[in-house]
Design a protein around this motif. Structure first.
Motif, PDB file in Angstrom:
ATOM      1  N   LYS A  13       0.949  -0.884   0.407  1.00  0.00           N
ATOM      2  CA  LYS A  13      -0.376  -0.198   0.093  1.00  0.00           C
ATOM      3  C   LYS A  13       1.293   0.834  -0.134  1.00  0.00           C
ATOM      4  CE  LYS A  13      -4.161   2.169   2.885  1.00  0.00           C
ATOM      5  NZ  LYS A  13      -4.701   2.356   3.183  1.00  0.00           N
ATOM      6  N   THR A  14       1.979   1.300   0.644  1.00  0.00           N
ATOM      7  CA  THR A  14       2.791   2.060   0.923  1.00  0.00           C
ATOM      8  C   THR A  14       3.409   2.138  -0.581  1.00  0.00           C
ATOM      9  OG1 THR A  14       3.179   2.171   2.996  1.00  0.00           O
ATOM     10  CG2 THR A  14       4.984   3.531   1.795  1.00  0.00           C
ATOM     11  N   LYS A  15       4.165   1.572  -0.809  1.00  0.00           N
ATOM     12  CA  LYS A  15       4.762   1.856  -2.560  1.00  0.00           C
ATOM     13  C   LYS A  15       3.142   2.149  -3.893  1.00  0.00           C
ATOM     14  CE  LYS A  15       8.271  -1.908  -2.064  1.00  0.00           C
ATOM     15  NZ  LYS A  15       8.486  -3.156  -2.607  1.00  0.00           N
ATOM     16  N   PHE A  16       2.571   1.650  -3.564  1.00  0.00           N
ATOM     17  CA  PHE A  16       1.571   2.276  -3.818  1.00  0.00           C
ATOM     18  C   PHE A  16       0.562   3.560  -4.214  1.00  0.00           C
ATOM     19  CE2 PHE A  16      -3.392   2.925  -4.691  1.00  0.00           C
ATOM     20  CZ  PHE A  16      -3.914   2.637  -6.566  1.00  0.00           C
ATOM     21  N   LEU A  17       0.852   4.036  -2.898  1.00  0.00           N
ATOM     22  CA  LEU A  17       0.854   5.777  -2.823  1.00  0.00           C
ATOM     23  C   LEU A  17       1.272   6.666  -3.088  1.00  0.00           C
ATOM     24  CD1 LEU A  17      -0.996   4.883   1.074  1.00  0.00           C
ATOM     25  CD2 LEU A  17      -2.542   5.211  -1.245  1.00  0.00           C
ATOM     26  N   GLY A  18       2.929   5.426  -2.670  1.00  0.00           N
ATOM     27  CA  GLY A  18       4.115   6.225  -3.694  1.00  0.00           C
ATOM     28  C   GLY A  18       3.919   7.311  -4.744  1.00  0.00           C
ATOM     29  N   LEU A  19       3.642   5.470  -5.606  1.00  0.00           N
ATOM     30  CA  LEU A  19       3.906   5.759  -7.236  1.00  0.00           C
ATOM     31  C   LEU A  19       2.853   6.772  -7.068  1.00  0.00           C
ATOM     32  CD1 LEU A  19       4.357   1.676  -8.437  1.00  0.00           C
ATOM     33  CD2 LEU A  19       5.472   3.268  -9.086  1.00  0.00           C
ATOM     34  N   ARG A  20       1.464   7.133  -6.835  1.00  0.00           N
ATOM     35  CA  ARG A  20      -0.010   7.803  -6.770  1.00  0.00           C
ATOM     36  C   ARG A  20       1.024   9.232  -6.974  1.00  0.00           C
ATOM     37  NH1 ARG A  20      -3.259   8.008  -9.677  1.00  0.00           N
ATOM     38  NH2 ARG A  20      -4.831   8.380  -9.226  1.00  0.00           N
ATOM     39  N   ALA A  21       1.608   8.993  -6.082  1.00  0.00           N
ATOM     40  CA  ALA A  21       2.405  10.850  -5.288  1.00  0.00           C
ATOM     41  C   ALA A  21       2.525  11.149  -6.587  1.00  0.00           C
ATOM     42  CB  ALA A  21       3.061  10.772  -3.919  1.00  0.00           C
ATOM     43  N   ASP A  22       3.080   9.890  -7.471  1.00  0.00           N
ATOM     44  CA  ASP A  22       4.883  10.647  -8.435  1.00  0.00           C
ATOM     45  C   ASP A  22       3.801  10.364  -9.211  1.00  0.00           C
ATOM     46  OD1 ASP A  22       6.622  10.158  -6.519  1.00  0.00           O
ATOM     47  OD2 ASP A  22       7.194   8.397  -7.131  1.00  0.00           O
ATOM     48  N   GLY A  23       2.242  10.787  -9.519  1.00  0.00           N
ATOM     49  CA  GLY A  23       1.844  11.162 -10.901  1.00  0.00           C
ATOM     50  C   GLY A  23       1.941   9.490 -11.810  1.00  0.00           C
ATOM     51  N   VAL A  24       1.702   8.287 -10.869  1.00  0.00           N
ATOM     52  CA  VAL A  24       1.482   7.154 -11.796  1.00  0.00           C
ATOM     53  C   VAL A  24       0.167   6.960 -12.324  1.00  0.00           C
ATOM     54  CG1 VAL A  24       2.009   4.125 -12.425  1.00  0.00           C
ATOM     55  CG2 VAL A  24       3.765   6.726 -11.150  1.00  0.00           C
ATOM     56  N   PRO A  25      -0.129   6.399 -13.051  1.00  0.00           N
ATOM     57  CA  PRO A  25      -1.741   5.960 -13.692  1.00  0.00           C
ATOM     58  C   PRO A  25      -2.069   5.247 -12.123  1.00  0.00           C
ATOM     59  CG  PRO A  25      -0.964   6.626 -15.616  1.00  0.00           C
ATOM     60  CD  PRO A  25      -0.076   6.562 -14.724  1.00  0.00           C
ATOM     61  N   ARG A  26      -3.392   4.782 -11.563  1.00  0.00           N
ATOM     62  CA  ARG A  26      -3.255   3.879 -10.155  1.00  0.00           C
ATOM     63  C   ARG A  26      -3.823   2.383 -11.555  1.00  0.00           C
ATOM     64  NH1 ARG A  26     -10.079   4.411  -9.916  1.00  0.00           N
ATOM     65  NH2 ARG A  26      -9.272   5.950  -9.045  1.00  0.00           N
ATOM     66  N   ALA A  27      -4.692   2.275 -12.505  1.00  0.00           N
ATOM     67  CA  ALA A  27      -3.951   1.165 -13.739  1.00  0.00           C
ATOM     68  C   ALA A  27      -3.149   0.428 -13.579  1.00  0.00           C
ATOM     69  CB  ALA A  27      -4.812   0.637 -14.540  1.00  0.00           C
ATOM     70  N   ASP A  28      -2.071   1.745 -13.672  1.00  0.00           N
ATOM     71  CA  ASP A  28      -0.366   1.172 -14.187  1.00  0.00           C
ATOM     72  C   ASP A  28       0.505   0.957 -12.235  1.00  0.00           C
ATOM     73  OD1 ASP A  28      -0.717   1.660 -16.436  1.00  0.00           O
ATOM     74  OD2 ASP A  28       0.054   3.777 -16.893  1.00  0.00           O
ATOM     75  N   ALA A  29      -0.131   1.379 -11.329  1.00  0.00           N
ATOM     76  CA  ALA A  29       0.697   1.298 -10.113  1.00  0.00           C
ATOM     77  C   ALA A  29       0.409   0.072  -9.758  1.00  0.00           C
ATOM     78  CB  ALA A  29       0.339   2.086  -9.290  1.00  0.00           C
ATOM     79  N   ALA A  30      -1.442  -0.132 -10.561  1.00  0.00           N
ATOM     80  CA  ALA A  30      -1.918  -1.605  -9.731  1.00  0.00           C
ATOM     81  C   ALA A  30      -1.191  -2.833 -10.758  1.00  0.00           C
ATOM     82  CB  ALA A  30      -3.311  -1.328  -9.325  1.00  0.00           C
ATOM     83  N   ARG A  31      -0.924  -2.514 -11.681  1.00  0.00           N
ATOM     84  CA  ARG A  31      -0.536  -3.479 -12.224  1.00  0.00           C
ATOM     85  C   ARG A  31       0.837  -3.872 -12.496  1.00  0.00           C
ATOM     86  NH1 ARG A  31      -1.080  -0.845 -16.692  1.00  0.00           N
ATOM     87  NH2 ARG A  31      -3.009  -1.922 -17.053  1.00  0.00           N
ATOM     88  N   GLN A  32       1.712  -2.140 -11.769  1.00  0.00           N
ATOM     89  CA  GLN A  32       3.259  -3.023 -11.224  1.00  0.00           C
ATOM     90  C   GLN A  32       3.415  -3.005 -10.342  1.00  0.00           C
ATOM     91  OE1 GLN A  32       5.763   0.691 -11.606  1.00  0.00           O
ATOM     92  NE2 GLN A  32       5.016   1.472 -13.058  1.00  0.00           N
ATOM     93  N   LEU A  33       2.335  -3.820  -9.170  1.00  0.00           N
ATOM     94  CA  LEU A  33       2.652  -3.995  -7.415  1.00  0.00           C
ATOM     95  C   LEU A  33       1.968  -5.066  -7.977  1.00  0.00           C
ATOM     96  CD1 LEU A  33       1.730  -0.704  -6.061  1.00  0.00           C
ATOM     97  CD2 LEU A  33       4.278  -2.179  -6.461  1.00  0.00           C
TER      98      LEU A  33
END
Length: 478
Positions: free
Chosen positions: A67-87
């Motif tokens: 969850k921390t990594k996901f929220l970090g990616l979202r804070a960096d401007g990564v789209p939700r779908a891309d962040a979820a797919r990476q993790l």
């Protein structure tokens, strides 16, 4: 949980075998997604989390880390779908994390303290607010719970209402009438989202519907097969995507898998095709472009014809109806620096194309002789009128009329749309006779082959018949 009136007790828990537990633990170690594996193997999700926690594979610390990594990616401007797919996170879980929503066995807890219960259709405030119970089927402000994406899609409110009406034993048509939806929409909704035990859960159905909308999906023409081979073969013959899409219905009327729309073909060429495949397909398109280009209006032509002529306003009215064959439109297409040309003729009712060879000059005398040679072999019923623009190459139009017994009519100045069929045909011919080429290099035999290939293409204006088929039907003896 107790202050909110929620019980944590469970009755008659299911007994799982050691084989089921071992298979579950091995699968979670591979996928690292307890919810997904629980659905696959039909195991309770809470039990699955307990097994994974004991096995040290998926713990609360691991979940918090993801969850921390996901929220970090979202804070960096990564789209939700891309962040979820990476993790490797479920899309609905990523959406909840994004919105600060916490889930538990019986519902969801929102950031403002609101609790939504799946089974009892209740919305509970936090402990400082009085508990509010809603009657079944009553209008509830669910816009704060789930945002409505578009009126085309069923909202969560409609799904909960559907569940209430279905529980009352109403038929699909009565439910559709009360919801203001088509009966087929209700039928598909119940068929897709009813569980194996025969229960319709509105929140689960809503999450599943959102998941189905995720893109990208598999490109239809990316998979090798009969459809792709057909499209590729027709593109190599310089058929347009629209011609291919409609001809498929005629050639394969009973094979639903042999269906594709013109836009899908364009998308396969311009968006999804790469490398050598893209170069091959774009070269087969009418204009040969590698990317789409906005349409532009045609350039205005400068009037050059000054001799006596018969204007198009005096042309018989039956020519406009395109019912009676034998009425032609014509023009010249020029080569490099206007030093060479080819005469083009197209019959208005059948779209049949005839090309006139001009090996030397394209003055009035040479154009007249070329047109006479091209049209004289046709039967008399196919030689009635000819419509031309005000180009000086038709200065010998009276001699042409004497030789062919065809009346010649001239368009108004700067009005190419008055012979639009010929303008369209000239655009098609540019695929064979490109601008900037020396057209004197083409022999009469080569021009005949070009005309034959063009007459073999299906046309939308002919109900996807070919000009050759239409002209053959006219020449058949009664």
């Amino acid at each position: 949980m107790k202050q909110a009136g929620l019980s944590t007790s469970r009755s008659s828990p299911r007994k799982y075998s050691d084989e089921e537990k071992a298979r579950f633990v091995a699968r979670v170690a591979q996928v690292r997604n307890v919810s997904k594996v629980s659905r696959e193997l039909g195991i309770n999700r809470v039990t699955g989390y307990a097994w994974a926690h004991r096995a040290g594979i998926f713990t609360s610390d691991d979940a918090n880390e993801r969850k921390t990594k996901f929220l970090g990616l979202r804070a960096d401007g990564v789209p939700r779908a891309d962040a979820a797919r990476q993790l490797g996170i479920e899309q609905h879980q990523a959406m909840d994390w994004d919105r600060g929503i916490r889930s538990f066995a019986k519902g969801r807890i929102y950031p403002d303290g609101k609790v939504v219960i799946y089974k009892q259709d209740e919305i509970l405030a936090n402990v400082r607010r009085p508990r509010t119970t809603w009657a079944q089927g009553e209008h509830i402000r669910l816009d704060r719970v789930e945002q409505v994406i578009d009126a085309r899609y069923l909202s969560l409110r409609e799904r909960e209402h559907l569940k209430d009406l279905s529980a009352q034993g109403l038929s699909i048509r009565k439910i559709a009438s009360q919801l203001g939806r088509a009966p087929s929409t209700i039928s598909r909704e119940l068929k897709r989202n009813t569980t194996e035990r025969g229960h319709y859960l509105p929140h689960t159905a809503h999450r599943l519907s959102v998941k189905r909308r995720f893109r990208p999906k598999t490109v239809k023409l990316a998979t090798p097969g009969a459809l792709r081979d057909y499209v590729t073969a027709k593109l190599e013959k310089r058929w347009s995507p629209e011609q291919i899409a409609h001809r498929l219905r005629k050639d394969h009327p009973d094979e639903m898998e042999m269906r594709v729309c013109a836009e899908t073909i364009y998308q396969a060429i311009y968006v999804h095709a790469k490398g050598e495949l893209k170069r091959e397909l774009t070269a087969s398109l009418r204009r040969g472009r590698k990317r789409r280009k906005p349409r532009k209006t045609a350039e205005q032509r400068t009037p050059r014809f000054v001799d006596e002529m018969v204007p198009i306003s005096e042309r018989p009215n039956d020519v406009d109806d395109r019912v009676l064959p034998g009425h032609w439109e014509g023009d010249l297409i020029a080569g490099t620096q206007n030093r060479s040309a080819v005469a083009t003729l197209v019959e208005r009712s059948t779209r049949y194309v005839v090309l006139g060879h001009l090996p030397g000059d394209h003055g009035a005398d040479f154009v007249r002789e070329s047109l006479v040679r091209a049209l004289r072999p046709l039967p008399e019923q196919l030689r009635r009128t000819l419509t031309w623009d005000q180009g000086a190459e038709m200065a010998e139009h009276k001699a042409f009329t004497v030789a062919t017994d065809m009346d010649v009519y001239f368009c108004d100045p700067g009005s190419p749309w008055q012979r639009g069929t010929n303008e369209n045909t000239n655009g098609l011919l540019r695929q064979y006779l490109p601008k900037g080429a020396d057209l004197r290099q083409y022999t009469s035999e080569q021009l005949a082959m070009i005309a034959e290939e063009l007459n073999g293409r299906p046309r939308k204006s002919l109900g996807w018949d070919t000009p050759a088929e239409r002209i053959a039907a006219l020449l058949e003896p009664a």
